[in-house]
Design a protein around this motif. Structure first.
Motif, PDB file in Angstrom:
ATOM      1  N   LYS A  75       0.936  -1.238  -0.107  1.00  0.00           N
ATOM      2  CA  LYS A  75       0.086  -0.015   0.142  1.00  0.00           C
ATOM      3  C   LYS A  75       0.942   1.300  -0.211  1.00  0.00           C
ATOM      4  CE  LYS A  75      -4.033  -2.414   2.448  1.00  0.00           C
ATOM      5  NZ  LYS A  75      -4.805  -2.341   3.414  1.00  0.00           N
ATOM      6  N   LYS A  76       1.457   1.593  -1.110  1.00  0.00           N
ATOM      7  CA  LYS A  76       2.324   2.528  -1.257  1.00  0.00           C
ATOM      8  C   LYS A  76       2.031   3.845  -0.849  1.00  0.00           C
ATOM      9  CE  LYS A  76       4.954  -0.066  -4.882  1.00  0.00           C
ATOM     10  NZ  LYS A  76       5.206  -0.130  -6.148  1.00  0.00           N
ATOM     11  N   SER A  77       0.663   4.341  -1.672  1.00  0.00           N
ATOM     12  CA  SER A  77       0.238   5.603  -1.280  1.00  0.00           C
ATOM     13  C   SER A  77      -0.109   5.861   0.253  1.00  0.00           C
ATOM     14  CB  SER A  77      -0.877   6.026  -2.251  1.00  0.00           C
ATOM     15  OG  SER A  77      -1.979   5.302  -1.869  1.00  0.00           O
ATOM     16  N   ASN A  84       4.043  11.097   6.121  1.00  0.00           N
ATOM     17  CA  ASN A  84       3.757  12.361   6.313  1.00  0.00           C
ATOM     18  C   ASN A  84       3.064  12.918   7.733  1.00  0.00           C
ATOM     19  OD1 ASN A  84       4.902  13.626   3.888  1.00  0.00           O
ATOM     20  ND2 ASN A  84       3.051  12.891   2.797  1.00  0.00           N
ATOM     21  N   LYS A  85       2.155  11.854   8.056  1.00  0.00           N
ATOM     22  CA  LYS A  85       1.524  11.935   9.312  1.00  0.00           C
ATOM     23  C   LYS A  85       2.395  11.918  10.453  1.00  0.00           C
ATOM     24  CE  LYS A  85      -1.737   8.902  11.893  1.00  0.00           C
ATOM     25  NZ  LYS A  85      -2.097   7.605  12.051  1.00  0.00           N
ATOM     26  N   ALA A  86       3.464  10.944  10.280  1.00  0.00           N
ATOM     27  CA  ALA A  86       4.422  10.990  11.399  1.00  0.00           C
ATOM     28  C   ALA A  86       5.266  12.348  11.433  1.00  0.00           C
ATOM     29  CB  ALA A  86       5.456   9.795  11.079  1.00  0.00           C
ATOM     30  N   TYR A  87       5.651  12.853  10.345  1.00  0.00           N
ATOM     31  CA  TYR A  87       6.262  14.159  10.552  1.00  0.00           C
ATOM     32  C   TYR A  87       5.382  15.391  10.948  1.00  0.00           C
ATOM     33  CZ  TYR A  87       9.365  18.041   8.821  1.00  0.00           C
ATOM     34  OH  TYR A  87       9.777  19.366   8.580  1.00  0.00           O
ATOM     35  N   ILE A  91       7.055  13.616  14.956  1.00  0.00           N
ATOM     36  CA  ILE A  91       7.881  12.665  14.937  1.00  0.00           C
ATOM     37  C   ILE A  91       9.070  13.100  14.062  1.00  0.00           C
ATOM     38  CG2 ILE A  91       8.477  10.319  14.230  1.00  0.00           C
ATOM     39  CD1 ILE A  91       5.875   9.666  15.082  1.00  0.00           C
ATOM     40  N   GLU A  92      10.397  13.196  14.598  1.00  0.00           N
ATOM     41  CA  GLU A  92      11.507  13.515  13.874  1.00  0.00           C
ATOM     42  C   GLU A  92      11.849  12.448  12.795  1.00  0.00           C
ATOM     43  OE1 GLU A  92      13.140  16.260  13.765  1.00  0.00           O
ATOM     44  OE2 GLU A  92      12.158  16.941  15.426  1.00  0.00           O
ATOM     45  N   PRO A  93      12.047  12.760  11.491  1.00  0.00           N
ATOM     46  CA  PRO A  93      12.234  11.857  10.489  1.00  0.00           C
ATOM     47  C   PRO A  93      13.318  10.942  10.764  1.00  0.00           C
ATOM     48  CG  PRO A  93      11.767  13.967   9.356  1.00  0.00           C
ATOM     49  CD  PRO A  93      11.904  14.196  10.974  1.00  0.00           C
ATOM     50  N   ASP A  94      14.486  11.452  11.323  1.00  0.00           N
ATOM     51  CA  ASP A  94      15.645  10.825  11.310  1.00  0.00           C
ATOM     52  C   ASP A  94      15.604   9.571  12.443  1.00  0.00           C
ATOM     53  OD1 ASP A  94      15.555  12.657  13.573  1.00  0.00           O
ATOM     54  OD2 ASP A  94      17.841  12.504  13.978  1.00  0.00           O
ATOM     55  N   LEU A 166      12.187  13.862   2.963  1.00  0.00           N
ATOM     56  CA  LEU A 166      12.241  13.661   1.628  1.00  0.00           C
ATOM     57  C   LEU A 166      13.043  12.392   1.397  1.00  0.00           C
ATOM     58  CD1 LEU A 166      11.640  14.812  -1.160  1.00  0.00           C
ATOM     59  CD2 LEU A 166      13.990  15.954  -1.240  1.00  0.00           C
ATOM     60  N   PRO A 167      14.097  12.087   2.162  1.00  0.00           N
ATOM     61  CA  PRO A 167      14.621  10.836   1.866  1.00  0.00           C
ATOM     62  C   PRO A 167      13.930   9.494   2.242  1.00  0.00           C
ATOM     63  CG  PRO A 167      16.215  12.101   2.913  1.00  0.00           C
ATOM     64  CD  PRO A 167      14.921  12.890   2.883  1.00  0.00           C
TER      65      PRO A 167
END
Length: 168
Positions: A75-77, A84-87, A91-94, A166-167
């Motif tokens: 479920k890629k999308s 995005n929800k996490a960010y 929640i820090e991306p790293d 982004l990564p």
């Protein structure tokens, strides 16, 4: 050991919180004890799972497991929306990337060596171990290896990007 320290110090702590503190040490008892001391100084003598996650910046297990399930079911999308929800939720991306990488490492271990479960029973709650076992069964070994390579590469790119998620 952490439970013994808590009892000796008169600290009221949830068993799940002790597990998280142990996990935060990444296998080093001294680091876990240091994190425990940090929690006591910030929170006081009553410590919850939420306190541990907030003070130590840990990503809740279910958050990472849910993301892995989206990938397992291709479920890629929804997986991108989840990032995005996490960010957006702070929640820090790293940190998210580190947690996801560790989760997939564990899935790979469980896939190749189911007997290794006993070595990780002190690091994870029994329901978390069961969830990872079930999730590992959803992936082919090559998929887990490929996912790990992608997450490790994303971690390298994360250090130099002006757009943190982004990564991912």
């Amino acid at each position: 050991r952490l439970a013994l320290i808590a009892k000796a110090e008169g600290i009221k702590i949830e068993p799940s919180a002790i597990q998280l503190i142990a996990q935060s040490g990444n296998g080093a008892a001294r680091d876990a004890e240091s994190n425990f001391t940090k929690l006591i100084s910030f929170v006081g003598k009553e410590i919850s799972v939420t306190d541990v996650q907030e003070v130590l910046g840990l990503i809740p297990f279910h958050f990472v497991a849910d993301f892995a399930s989206l990938l397992a079911y291709k479920k890629k999308s929804e997986a991108l929306d989840y990032i995005n929800k996490a960010y957006e939720s702070g929640i820090e991306p790293d940190q998210f990337l580190k947690a996801v990488t560790e989760h997939f490492r564990m899935l790979l271990i469980f896939k190749f060596s189911p007997g290794a479960l006993s070595a990780y029973q002190d690091d994870y709650l029994s329901e978390q171990v069961q969830a990872m076992q079930n999730q590992a069964a959803l992936f082919e070994p090559i998929q887990l290896q490929k996912a790990l390579k992608i997450f490790l590469k994303a971690a390298q790119h994360q250090k130099s990007t002006p757009i943190p998620p982004l990564p991912l």
